[in-house]
Scaffold this motif. Structure first.
Motif, PDB file in Angstrom:
ATOM      1  N   ILE A  38       4.129  10.442   3.405  1.00  0.00           N
ATOM      2  CA  ILE A  38       4.022  10.575   4.880  1.00  0.00           C
ATOM      3  C   ILE A  38       4.419  11.939   4.779  1.00  0.00           C
ATOM      4  O   ILE A  38       5.457  12.071   4.129  1.00  0.00           O
ATOM      5  N   TYR A  89       0.419  -1.167  -0.055  1.00  0.00           N
ATOM      6  CA  TYR A  89      -0.104   0.338   0.028  1.00  0.00           C
ATOM      7  C   TYR A  89       0.599   0.785   0.121  1.00  0.00           C
ATOM      8  O   TYR A  89       1.366   1.316   1.351  1.00  0.00           O
ATOM      9  N   LEU A  98       2.061   5.081   0.703  1.00  0.00           N
ATOM     10  CA  LEU A  98       1.526   6.023   2.320  1.00  0.00           C
ATOM     11  C   LEU A  98       1.979   7.344   1.568  1.00  0.00           C
ATOM     12  O   LEU A  98       3.872   7.038   1.126  1.00  0.00           O
TER      13      LEU A  98
END
Length: 63
Positions: A12, A8, A10
């Protein structure tokens, strides 16, 4: 299966990633394993994780 992993992407912030890196270094985990640990604990505390799904999977990601 409980051991199945899914990738997945991500996004951030740099500051959060740096803090996770320091924390994962302190705990002798990869950043990926540390993020998964933190998410699992939050889900467990919120009652959102099914029973039996709280055991950490072996850390095969050393990034």
């Amino acid at each position: 299966m409980a051991g199945d992993k899914k990738a997945y992407p991500l996004r951030i912030s740099a500051a959060v990633l740096e803090a996770m890196q320091r924390w994962s270094d302190d705990e002798l985990r990869s950043v990926n394993a540390q993020i998964e640990y933190v998410l699992r604990e939050a889900l467990r505390k919120a009652g959102r994780l099914k029973a039996g799904k709280t055991e950490p999977a072996p850390d095969s990601d050393e990034s």
